[in-house]
Design a protein around this motif. Structure first.
Motif, PDB file in Angstrom:
ATOM      1  N   GLU A 145     -36.461  53.551  94.739  1.00  0.00           N
ATOM      2  CA  GLU A 145     -37.001  54.683  93.980  1.00  0.00           C
ATOM      3  C   GLU A 145     -38.523  54.718  94.069  1.00  0.00           C
ATOM      4  O   GLU A 145     -39.136  55.780  94.219  1.00  0.00           O
ATOM      5  N   GLU A 146     -39.142  53.546  93.972  1.00  0.00           N
ATOM      6  CA  GLU A 146     -40.591  53.477  94.063  1.00  0.00           C
ATOM      7  C   GLU A 146     -41.065  53.857  95.466  1.00  0.00           C
ATOM      8  O   GLU A 146     -42.064  54.567  95.630  1.00  0.00           O
ATOM      9  N   ASP A 147     -40.353  53.390  96.463  1.00  0.00           N
ATOM     10  CA  ASP A 147     -40.691  53.729  97.851  1.00  0.00           C
ATOM     11  C   ASP A 147     -40.641  55.240  98.054  1.00  0.00           C
ATOM     12  O   ASP A 147     -41.580  55.852  98.565  1.00  0.00           O
ATOM     13  N   ILE A 148     -39.536  55.866  97.638  1.00  0.00           N
ATOM     14  CA  ILE A 148     -39.353  57.296  97.862  1.00  0.00           C
ATOM     15  C   ILE A 148     -40.352  58.130  97.063  1.00  0.00           C
ATOM     16  O   ILE A 148     -40.940  59.083  97.575  1.00  0.00           O
ATOM     17  N   SER A 149     -40.582  57.770  95.816  1.00  0.00           N
ATOM     18  CA  SER A 149     -41.460  58.589  94.978  1.00  0.00           C
ATOM     19  C   SER A 149     -42.937  58.373  95.297  1.00  0.00           C
ATOM     20  O   SER A 149     -43.701  59.340  95.373  1.00  0.00           O
ATOM     21  N   LEU A 150     -43.342  57.109  95.494  1.00  0.00           N
ATOM     22  CA  LEU A 150     -44.763  56.823  95.669  1.00  0.00           C
ATOM     23  C   LEU A 150     -45.222  56.925  97.120  1.00  0.00           C
ATOM     24  O   LEU A 150     -46.261  57.521  97.405  1.00  0.00           O
ATOM     25  N   LEU A 151     -44.471  56.336  98.033  1.00  0.00           N
ATOM     26  CA  LEU A 151     -44.903  56.331  99.429  1.00  0.00           C
ATOM     27  C   LEU A 151     -44.451  57.578 100.179  1.00  0.00           C
ATOM     28  O   LEU A 151     -45.207  58.155 100.950  1.00  0.00           O
ATOM     29  N   LYS A 152     -43.215  57.986  99.948  1.00  0.00           N
ATOM     30  CA  LYS A 152     -42.681  59.108 100.722  1.00  0.00           C
ATOM     31  C   LYS A 152     -42.748  60.427  99.963  1.00  0.00           C
ATOM     32  O   LYS A 152     -42.301  61.448 100.459  1.00  0.00           O
ATOM     33  N   LYS A 153     -43.297  60.393  98.762  1.00  0.00           N
ATOM     34  CA  LYS A 153     -43.560  61.608  97.982  1.00  0.00           C
ATOM     35  C   LYS A 153     -42.328  62.487  97.822  1.00  0.00           C
ATOM     36  O   LYS A 153     -42.404  63.715  97.801  1.00  0.00           O
TER      37      LYS A 153
END
Length: 573
Positions: free
Chosen positions: A340-348
């Motif tokens: 979730e953090e990867d998708i929301s923060l890095l991949k917007k």
């Protein structure tokens, strides 16, 4: 630099670029030139050897496979390319007979001694034989090995003089391929860049240097090549059909910021897969920012047939092996990954969580499948405690089961995006008590080291060579170790199921095998499946005919440029 200052600098640069464009001589301004980029450096331009995306993107424009994908048809479908059409099949799917179009010529090269060199069926025999040449160590051999009738003779004692029953030039324009057993994806293999045709005279003229002297029959030919910097392709005047563009100018743009700013200045005609770290600069609330939309730019979302994954070397002394404590270490690493953090923060938000190796829209994908290994910090810590990783060093990081120092070593790309991913992994792994160190390098160098088994961990990605699940599951097939199987995973239970599955068409029976293979991946964790990206693509209004293709890497041979519109737009900036 703050965003506002970036845009101020951008506007100054854009004005300069527009003035330079307006001052160009009329003959140059009339040329239809596509300005684009590659995200990493090319390694070489030999169809049998190259496997990195940058090199393949160029190769598919220089060399001709027998078949290509129809540009606009969805679901994807193949059509004839140098072949006059799809092959005539026989013997219940064992034989394929191709009729080549006469009058296709290789681009001029001193190897041809001043003569026009026509493409023949024998050239495809030679080009496919090259994949078996042990000196080349082709990463594409697994697509053909053991499938073409009689090819064991090429494996046992390779020679270009060896003739096999499954690969024959019946006459100048007729090629017949016979398989040892049916393969439902075989025609897809013949549309890959690896199946592009080369001329033996050229290969012989430049021993060991074929990748530096690309000579093909494709829509473009190399006009200028400055390694790791710039490649200029010129329209092949003998191509049929001829491309609409006169020239393609390709820059190597490894830094995300450079790509986005270059696009906004008009240096690039389109921007594919807006980098996660730059999304806020051009997109707001899921839409293109109003000032960019006012300039005629268009945003499209494209579900890429791509999977991001972090692989771990199963032969590495620290992290590899099939014993319980090593499995527990890899499982804990997988459980530490916060998707979730990867998708929301890095991949917007422009990505889906990967439940398995397969992205949506690939044959064999099961939308109902869910991974049993998801983010769970407490479970990761409990696993490490149970299987011997209890002791801590002076800094609070876990030691190995025998009390030895434990440091994970992850390779990383030396880019802004690479550094952001490093920090996410550092945070995730440190949170469960694991120390990690990062070694940065250019991706082509990391891939070379990976094939030699010298990389412990690396976050990579795979884009479909053909739209079938087999193309992804082969990445963990034991015999592919040292090639596409960077994890060097070699589990008999997985290999057996893979071999059974690849003999089946897309069907419930094959999907059931894929489900079992998924469970084995999650049990042993040679991979941590991460995400399937949703590409945010932006193009300038002067670019015509642009449509992303699910499989082919580039669309350059179909594109057109409205030169006058481009010039007016740059002058208005």
């Amino acid at each position: 630099m703050p965003i506002s200052r970036r845009f101020a600098a951008l506007l100054i640069a854009a004005t300069t670029a527009a003035a330079a464009f307006a001052a160009a001589p009329p003959s140059q301004a009339a040329d239809k030139v596509l300005h684009t980029y590659l995200t990493t450096s090319e390694t070489g331009l030999d169809p049998a050897v190259a496997s990195d995306l940058a090199s393949l993107s160029v190769l598919e424009n220089l060399f001709d496979p027998l078949l290509r994908y129809d540009y606009l048809q969805r679901p994807v479908a193949l059509r004839g390319n140098t072949a006059a059409g799809l092959p005539v099949t026989g013997e219940h799917g064992l034989t394929y007979t191709f009729k080549l179009r006469p009058g296709i010529y290789f681009t001029a090269d001193p190897a041809f001694k001043g003569q026009q060199r026509e493409l023949t069926a024998a050239d495809y025999v030679y080009s496919l034989q090259r994949l078996y040449d042990p000196a080349l160590k082709s990463p594409w051999l697994s697509l053909f090995e053991g499938k073409i009738a009689g090819d064991e003779a090429l494996k046992q004692n390779f020679s270009y003089a060896t003739r096999i029953a499954g690969l024959q030039a019946i006459d100048r324009y007729t090629l017949r391929i016979r398989l040892s057993k049916p393969d439902n994806n075989f025609l897809f293999y013949l549309a890959t860049p690896a199946a592009g045709v080369v001329a033996r005279e050229v290969i012989d003229a430049y021993p060991g240097q074929a990748g530096n002297h690309p000579v093909g029959t494709g829509p473009f030919m190399v006009g200028e090549w400055k390694r790791s910097d710039k490649i200029v392709l010129l329209a092949n005047p003998q191509a049929s059909p001829k491309p609409l563009l006169d020239r393609v100018e390709i820059k190597i743009a490894e830094e995300f910021q450079g790509r986005v700013l270059g696009f906004l200045k008009g240096d690039y005609d389109y921007l594919e897969q807006v980098p996660e770290s730059m999304t806020d600069m051009v997109i707001s609330n899921g839409k293109l920012k109003s000032d960019l939309a006012a300039r005629g730019m268009q945003l499209t979302r494209f579900p890429v047939l791509q999977t991001y994954y972090m692989w771990m070397n199963m032969e590495d002394s620290v992290i590899g092996g099939y014993t319980k404590e090593k499995v527990a270490l890899r499982r804990a690493i997988a459980l530490s990954y916060n998707s979730e953090e990867d998708i929301s923060l890095l991949k917007k938000g422009f990505a889906l969580r990967a439940e398995s190796p397969l992205p949506p829209n690939v044959l064999g994908y099961d939308p109902a499948y869910r991974s049993p290994v998801s983010y769970n910090k407490a479970m990761a810590q409990a696993l490490l405690e149970r299987f011997g990783y209890r002791q801590r060093d002076a800094d609070g990081f876990r030691r190995g089961p025998q009390g030895e120092a434990l440091t994970l070593n992850m390779h990383s790309e030396a880019t802004v995006g690479g550094r952001l991913r490093d920090e996410l992994w550092r945070k995730n792994l440190n949170a469960i008590g694991l120390r990690v160190a990062f070694k940065t390098d250019k991706k082509p160098e990391i891939i070379k080291a990976s094939r030699l088994g010298k990389v412990q961990m690396f976050e990579s990605n795979w884009i479909a060579d053909f739209p079938d699940g087999d193309n992804f599951y082969q990445l963990l097939y034991g015999p592919n170790s040292g090639r596409a199987n960077y994890a060097r995973f070699n589990l008999p239970a997985y290999n057996q199921r893979y071999e059974q599955a690849r003999a089946l068409p897309d069907s419930p029976a094959r999907q059931a095998l894929y489900g079992e293979m998924n469970q084995l991946i999650h049990a042993y964790n040679p991979w941590v499946p991460l995400t399937h990206p949703i590409s945010a693509d932006i193009r300038h209004p002067w670019l015509k005919n642009y449509v992303r293709h699910p499989v082919e890497l580039t669309t350059w041979r179909y594109l057109d440029i409205d030169v006058d519109q481009r010039q007016r737009a740059l002058q208005r900036q």
